[in-house]
Scaffold this active site. Structure first.
Site, PDB file in Angstrom:
ATOM      1  N   CYS A 142      91.455  21.616  28.003  1.00  0.00           N
ATOM      2  CA  CYS A 142      91.936  22.352  29.394  1.00  0.00           C
ATOM      3  C   CYS A 142      90.696  23.312  29.447  1.00  0.00           C
ATOM      4  CB  CYS A 142      93.087  23.240  29.255  1.00  0.00           C
ATOM      5  SG  CYS A 142      93.238  24.433  28.039  1.00  0.00           S
TER       6      CYS A 142
ATOM      7  N   ASN B  16      91.357  26.959  26.828  1.00  0.00           N
ATOM      8  CA  ASN B  16      92.056  26.528  25.435  1.00  0.00           C
ATOM      9  C   ASN B  16      92.731  27.763  24.690  1.00  0.00           C
ATOM     10  OD1 ASN B  16      90.354  26.070  21.943  1.00  0.00           O
ATOM     11  ND2 ASN B  16      92.136  24.944  23.116  1.00  0.00           N
TER      12      ASN B  16
ATOM     13  N   CYS C  23      96.057  28.236  26.578  1.00  0.00           N
ATOM     14  CA  CYS C  23      97.461  27.577  27.240  1.00  0.00           C
ATOM     15  C   CYS C  23      97.802  26.143  27.200  1.00  0.00           C
ATOM     16  CB  CYS C  23      97.448  27.981  28.769  1.00  0.00           C
ATOM     17  SG  CYS C  23      97.369  29.973  29.139  1.00  0.00           S
ATOM     18  N   ARG C  24      97.408  25.241  27.922  1.00  0.00           N
ATOM     19  CA  ARG C  24      97.768  23.939  27.949  1.00  0.00           C
ATOM     20  C   ARG C  24      97.196  23.264  26.821  1.00  0.00           C
ATOM     21  NH1 ARG C  24      95.224  22.757  33.838  1.00  0.00           N
ATOM     22  NH2 ARG C  24      93.780  24.510  32.669  1.00  0.00           N
ATOM     23  N   SER C  25      96.131  23.295  26.476  1.00  0.00           N
ATOM     24  CA  SER C  25      95.304  22.323  25.335  1.00  0.00           C
ATOM     25  C   SER C  25      96.102  22.871  23.900  1.00  0.00           C
ATOM     26  CB  SER C  25      93.978  22.204  25.375  1.00  0.00           C
ATOM     27  OG  SER C  25      93.429  23.266  25.241  1.00  0.00           O
TER      28      SER C  25
ATOM     29  N   ASP D 293      97.739  24.379  35.654  1.00  0.00           N
ATOM     30  CA  ASP D 293      97.419  25.699  34.806  1.00  0.00           C
ATOM     31  C   ASP D 293      98.307  26.847  35.215  1.00  0.00           C
ATOM     32  OD1 ASP D 293      96.107  27.935  33.971  1.00  0.00           O
ATOM     33  OD2 ASP D 293      94.157  27.720  35.127  1.00  0.00           O
TER      34      ASP D 293
HETATM   35  P1  4NP Z   1      94.413  26.992  30.170  1.00  0.00           P
HETATM   36  O1  4NP Z   1      94.609  28.457  31.161  1.00  0.00           O
HETATM   37  O2  4NP Z   1      93.245  26.236  30.595  1.00  0.00           O
HETATM   38  O3  4NP Z   1      95.429  26.116  30.146  1.00  0.00           O
HETATM   39  O4  4NP Z   1      94.021  27.779  28.517  1.00  0.00           O
HETATM   40  C1  4NP Z   1      93.632  29.224  31.503  1.00  0.00           C
HETATM   41  C2  4NP Z   1      93.353  30.070  30.601  1.00  0.00           C
HETATM   42  C3  4NP Z   1      92.323  31.146  30.909  1.00  0.00           C
HETATM   43  C4  4NP Z   1      91.761  31.049  32.363  1.00  0.00           C
HETATM   44  C5  4NP Z   1      92.209  30.085  33.092  1.00  0.00           C
HETATM   45  C6  4NP Z   1      93.042  29.156  32.615  1.00  0.00           C
HETATM   46  N1  4NP Z   1      90.905  32.123  32.528  1.00  0.00           N
HETATM   47  O5  4NP Z   1      90.527  32.020  33.736  1.00  0.00           O
HETATM   48  O6  4NP Z   1      90.700  33.127  32.049  1.00  0.00           O
END
Ligand code: 4NP
Length: 160
Positions: A7, A10, A12-14, A123
């Site tokens: 993702c 790294n 949340c989703r992945s 996201d």
């Molecule tokens: P992820 O979510 O891609 O599912 O881990 C996010 C975590 C942090 C951010 C964006 C998306 N960020 O902008 O910090």
């Protein structure tokens, strides 16, 4: 079989996808290796977001041991299947690893759940807690389909 989920952050989703995959594989008695990575480097070394940990824990899965790392171009060689959460992630992966076999190994996670109305795992980072539950449910549907294919492939391999 080595599967990498990817993702942006790294956190949340992945890591949720990695947790769902390794949990479901264990339940099925399937041996796979899993890892996850982010195309961005903002959260390298961090544990998953506490809302991701909580949503997974509610479903009996512990992902607190995972730590964020950035996607590495060599991951395309190291893994058999790379599952991106959204189309931006996939584009960014190809940008840093524009190798000929890129498309043979990479897919969108929701490609495995063609009946689901959404093609990308949204996201949840800037949203409400419910977003994490929605992500969890989408991942269970897609990861079960991923493991169906892994199981079929392993069965074929042992049957010769
Ligand atoms: P992820 O979510 O891609 O599912 O881990 C996010 C975590 C942090 C951010 C964006 C998306 N960020 O902008 O910090």
């Amino acid at each position: 079989m080595k599967i990498l989920t990817v993702c942006l952050g790294n956190i949340c989703r992945s890591p949720m996808a990695e947790g769902v995959l390794r949990h479901l594989a264990e339940q099925r008695g399937l041996t796979i290796e899993t890892d996850s990575a982010g195309t961005g480097n903002y959260h390298v070394g961090e544990a998953p977001d506490r809302r991701a940990v909580a949503a997974m824990r509610q479903n009996g899965i512990d992902i607190s041991d995972l730590r964020a790392r950035q996607f590495d171009p060599a991951d395309v060689d190291r893994f058999d299947l790379l599952l991106a959460m959204d189309a931006d992630n996939l584009r960014n992966m190809e940008r840093v690893a524009p190798v000929p076999h890129f498309h043979a190994k990479t897919k969108l996670m929701m490609d495995f759940a063609p009946k689901h109305p959404e093609r990308e795992v949204p996201d949840p980072y800037f949203g409400e807690d419910e977003g994490f539950d929605q992500v969890y449910r989408m991942l269970v549907e897609a990861c079960n389909a991923v493991l169906d294919q892994v199981e079929q492939a392993q069965r074929k391999a042992t049957e010769g």
